[in-house]
Design an enzyme around this catalytic site. Structure first.
Site: not given
Length: 338
Positions: A252, A198, A226, A228-229, A249
């Site tokens: 995630g 990220t 998918r 992630g965070d 970062t």
């Protein structure tokens, strides 16, 4: 001695008063402690990103505009991990995730967005023009087009096309720790597929407003769908104007397990410095992962309302960029695993 009835009546009146009163946590700081802006972002990509943000915040502008403009610089660059130039999912399609949050708890995000150059701008439109926080997939793209964003060609960048062709030879997922750092990226054929990451950015402006943003093309060669965070408020990014802000970062899934960014902010609320809060959150992840912690990278950045910053990583190799002037400073983060 007051009767039980009078006690209950007075208690009910007190509770009613509390219910109608605004929560203390929502109180906004009137101004920055020193009245000086600051920007912090992840990785060496943050050098150019911070320059973009500083053009706004250094001139007395709004932190939200700064964090949007700053990460748009990275979205426009051709890299492994952010924007349409990033590596695709296992079906060969680039999908983008992003979120943004202002100093009034307003927030917006997109996930699985295809063919839109600047997902962070779409995330801000979600925040400002819809009653929702997160739009995903086809719906996110439909919203973006309705808002006037052009559809870009469904085409991989030259580097991503090469990396994908190499990955197809084995079709195995094996993260490369710190691939986000330009110094760590392979220059030859990709043996184990490249990882993900990220650009996350936090800013405190001269008026004391704290805002944050996060944007990514996600885990390289991930399963279709998918997430992630990075687009999740509370995991990849969280802002509380009474305390500060944090962003994540790295892998995630492990950030999501502890609601990472929110955890860092809550630790600052309890009195930790940004640095100490980032470290404690990393220690929690390490405890959860055990021996497997050595196989991943996770890092946090944070800023509190006094303008103090912090950064901490699970492993060596994470760096971050801080700007208090128009000259960004890139630093190596402290880390847990020696």
């Amino acid at each position: 001695m007051p009767s039980r009835r009078k006690f209950l009546q007075s208690s009910a009146a007190g509770l009613a008063g509390l219910a109608s009163a605004p929560l203390a946590v929502a109180a906004l700081p009137a101004s920055a402690a020193a009245g000086k802006p600051i920007v912090i972002s992840t990785w060496d990509a943050g050098v150019n990103a911070n320059k973009g943000a500083w053009k706004i915040i250094g001139a007395g502008g709004y932190a939200l505009d700064a964090v949007e403009a700053g990460v748009m610089v990275t979205e426009s660059e051709q890299g492994c991990c952010v924007g349409l130039g990033g590596n695709p999912d296992r079906d060969g399609i680039v999908t983008l995730d992003a979120c943004i949050m202002d100093e009034k708890f307003n927030c917006g995000g997109v996930a699985g967005l295809e063919r839109i150059k600047h997902p962070i701008r779409v995330a801000r439109r979600v925040m400002e023009r819809t009653p929702h926080v997160l739009l995903v997939g086809e719906g996110a793209q439909q919203f973006a087009v309705a808002q006037g964003f052009p559809l870009e060609p469904q085409k991989l960048s030259a580097d991503a096309e090469k990396a994908y062709a190499q990955w197809l030879k084995t079709s195995q997922y094996k993260p490369v720790v710190n691939i986000e750092n330009a110094k760590s990226r392979p220059t030859g054929p990709v043996g184990g597929p490249q990882n993900h990451d990220t650009i996350a950015m936090l800013a405190l402006d001269a008026q004391g407003r704290i805002c944050g943003s996060c944007t990514t093309s996600g885990m390289a060669f991930k399963m279709r769908g998918r997430v992630g965070d990075s687009p999740l408020i509370g995991s990849g990014l969280f802002v509380d104007p009474a305390v500060g802000a944090a962003a994540a970062t790295g892998q995630g899934e492990d950030v999501v397990r502890i609601a990472g960014a929110h955890t860092v902010v809550e630790l600052m609320r309890q009195g930790r410095s940004p640095q100490a809060a980032c470290r404690e959150a990393i220690e929690r992840i390490a405890a959860i992962k055990g021996a497997k912690a050595k196989d991943i990278q996770v890092a946090f950045i944070a800023v509190n309302k006094q303008g103090q910053t912090g950064a901490y990583a699970l492993q060596k190799g994470f760096n971050f960029t801080v700007s208090t002037t128009d000259k960004p400073v890139l630093s190596d983060s402290e880390f847990l695993l020696k």
